[in-house]
Design an enzyme around this catalytic site. Structure first.
Site, mmCIF file in Angstrom:
data_model
loop_
_atom_site.group_PDB
_atom_site.id
_atom_site.type_symbol
_atom_site.label_atom_id
_atom_site.label_comp_id
_atom_site.label_asym_id
_atom_site.label_seq_id
_atom_site.Cartn_x
_atom_site.Cartn_y
_atom_site.Cartn_z
ATOM 1 N N PRO A 76 0.638 -1.494 -0.023
ATOM 2 C CA PRO A 76 0.105 0.293 -0.015
ATOM 3 C C PRO A 76 0.675 1.186 0.132
ATOM 4 O O PRO A 76 1.728 1.391 1.171
ATOM 5 C CB PRO A 76 -0.626 -0.263 1.430
ATOM 6 C CG PRO A 76 -0.581 -1.633 1.083
ATOM 7 C CD PRO A 76 0.270 -2.120 0.988
ATOM 8 N N CYS A 77 -0.210 2.046 -1.331
ATOM 9 C CA CYS A 77 1.249 3.279 -1.228
ATOM 10 C C CYS A 77 1.300 4.385 -0.528
ATOM 11 O O CYS A 77 2.201 5.628 -0.596
ATOM 12 C CB CYS A 77 1.506 4.151 -2.664
ATOM 13 S SG CYS A 77 -0.575 4.168 -2.851
ATOM 14 N N GLN A 78 -0.143 4.299 0.092
ATOM 15 C CA GLN A 78 -0.414 6.138 1.077
ATOM 16 C C GLN A 78 0.272 6.865 2.706
ATOM 17 O O GLN A 78 0.654 7.292 2.623
ATOM 18 C CB GLN A 78 -2.147 6.015 2.056
ATOM 19 C CG GLN A 78 -3.271 5.303 0.532
ATOM 20 C CD GLN A 78 -2.835 4.075 0.396
ATOM 21 O OE1 GLN A 78 -2.697 3.194 0.123
ATOM 22 N NE2 GLN A 78 -4.246 3.075 -0.307
ATOM 23 N N PHE A 96 3.235 6.555 1.969
ATOM 24 C CA PHE A 96 4.443 7.774 1.633
ATOM 25 C C PHE A 96 3.854 8.565 0.243
ATOM 26 O O PHE A 96 5.222 9.130 0.443
ATOM 27 C CB PHE A 96 5.391 6.163 0.386
ATOM 28 C CG PHE A 96 5.790 5.401 1.275
ATOM 29 C CD1 PHE A 96 6.746 5.851 2.966
ATOM 30 C CD2 PHE A 96 5.524 3.976 1.198
ATOM 31 C CE1 PHE A 96 6.989 4.176 3.884
ATOM 32 C CE2 PHE A 96 5.784 2.568 2.826
ATOM 33 C CZ PHE A 96 6.453 3.363 3.273
#
Length: 474
Positions: free
Chosen positions: A152-154, A156
């Site tokens: 999950p990229c949220q 960063f």
């Protein structure tokens, strides 16, 4: 529900929860919304859908082991699989995924519908390396060729608070790294957002910085998160190379930039991906594919959410490739409302896509005011069928769930062309083939995003710091 968009307060009243909880749902993607300046707006239909959604046994897919007895020659395990865009790219080049890992119920249904024979597991934190091998039908001695995943990229993303590894999703990232080290695949590939290049290991709120506060510690410096990850992999014997890539350079009809970290167990550094296209025909490569290319031959049957009637009034004044700035000047403030005074270029407001360019990065909801993705000519957002074409899914690839679920899955996917480029790089390395190199090729809009330049920029040299970064989670 008559309103198209709600404030956080209105959403909290409908859901009978706190405003803070609504913001959490927004950050985690459970409801759709967008931050404009310092405030959130919420898509009303997603609130209605979240409120009314009950346990639907038809959507519930249980974890299960691989159902096929045959084993491909090149085996991949996929984590944070979504609707399998990256995996399809690998498969097209001959690397077969035999296990997928996903917790989103709609995405799990998508995987089960299209690839029922592969193993499917849920929360990565619930599985040991041994259990993962068992689900994949692999003995402790059998080789895993590739592990791929986009955690999950949220945690960063520059759009949020960038809590990094202090965020629950950041901790899942670390679990993924630990599993790579324990499972020992020949290759590991990690995909993430550009924000990973600058994310600190430990986030300090901006209001606690400045002359009245202590200097940032090493853990709080830019790039600390990526430095920690790469060191863990190197300590386990893996080589590490990475860069920021625009998917359009690899044949995708979409400008989407993602960091790709490539690791090899043999310690030999893997090359950067080899471009197949370029914006202006650099090195004699074909020009970028366009939206027109992507949508050619698409059957005239579309599912899409609708714009509010008020917004359609302004779209009728715009041509392909135009946005709010191309409206008559006297309508600018009226069209944008309170957002007119917000900072930034605001190019996503009233944005019609251009036929002769790649699409911009697809988002999880094509009709949020600040990131509109409108058809070049029709007065509507892109349809889910058009979304699939832009992300290069086959027309017969079933995306499960509600229409908003489908937009979210496809909007979050990795373009298949980027997956193919990754696979080609790995296969060429296995064959011992020398990669094609285009000196100074502009892989993305940004400079010094490759591992060599980034390390020099971050550490001042290629030599790693003697002092190991600590990981302080709160």
């Amino acid at each position: 529900m008559s309103a198209q968009y709600l404030s956080v307060k209105e959403a909290s009243e409908i859901l009978n929860c706190s405003e803070q909880y609504v913001r959490k749902l927004l950050r985690y993607g459970d409801i759709s919304g967008e931050r404009i300046s310092s405030r959130w707006i919420v898509a009303a239909e997603s609130v209605d859908e979240y409120r009314s959604k009950e346990e639907d046994t038809s959507r519930f897919v249980r974890d299960h082991a691989r159902r096929s007895f045959s084993k491909p020659s090149l085996k991949a395990l996929s984590f944070f699989s979504g609707c399998m865009g990256l995996d399809l790219g690998l498969e097209k080049e001959g690397i077969k995924v035999i296990l997928a890992c996903e917790i989103d119920s709609a995405a799990r249904k998508t995987i089960e519908t299209n690839r029922p024979d592969i193993a499917l597991i849920g929360d990565i934190r619930d599985y040991s390396a041994t259990a993962i091998r068992e689900k994949a039908g692999l003995s402790s001695e059998e080789e895993i060729d590739v592990i791929v995943g986009g955690p999950p990229c949220q945690a960063f993303s520059s759009a949020g608070k960038r809590q990094g590894f202090n965020d629950e999703r950041g901790n899942v990232f670390l679990t993924f790294i630990d599993l790579i080290v324990e499972l020992k695949p020949r290759f590991a590939v990690i995909e993430n957002v550009r924000g990973l290049l600058s994310a600190p290991l430990k986030h300090r709120p901006h209001e606690m910085r400045g002359n009245n506060y202590p200097s940032l510690s090493q853990d709080e410096q830019r790039g600390g998160a990526l430095l920690f990850i790469t060191r863990k992999l190197k300590e386990a014997g893996y080589s590490v190379s990475f860069n920021l890539y625009n998917a359009a350079n690899f044949g995708s009809p979409q400008q989407r930039e993602r960091v790709v970290i490539a690791c090899s167990r043999d310690g030999e550094k893997l090359p950067y991906l080899t471009p197949t296209h370029s914006e202006k025909g650099l090195y004699g490569l074909p020009h970028w594919r366009t939206l027109r290319d992507a949508l050619a031959g698409l059957p005239d049957k579309h599912q899409f959410i609708k714009f509010p009637e008020k917004r359609i009034r302004y779209y009728k004044l715009l041509k392909p490739g135009q946005c709010w700035r191309d409206l008559p000047v006297e309508l600018h403030q009226e069209a944008l409302g309170a957002s007119y005074h917000a900072g930034g270029g605001k190019t996503g407001f009233y944005r019609r896509l251009a036929w002769d360019k790649p699409a911009p990065t697809l988002v999880t909801h094509p009709a949020m005011p600040a990131t509109d993705l409108a058809h070049p000519e029709e007065n509507r957002p892109l349809s889910i069928e058009e979304y699939k074409r832009i992300q290069e899914f086959p027309d017969d690839w079933v995306i499960a769930g509600s229409l908003l679920d489908q937009y979210r899955q496809v909007g979050n996917a990795v373009p298949c062309s980027l997956g193919k480029a990754i696979a080609r790089m790995l296969l060429n390395h296995l064959k011992g083939e020398t990669p094609t190199i285009y000196p100074d090729f502009p892989y993305s809009r940004y400079h010094k995003t490759d591992d060599v330049s980034w390390t020099i920029e971050t550490l001042g040299s290629l030599e790693p710091s003697v002092k190991q970064l600590s990981l302080n989670l709160v």
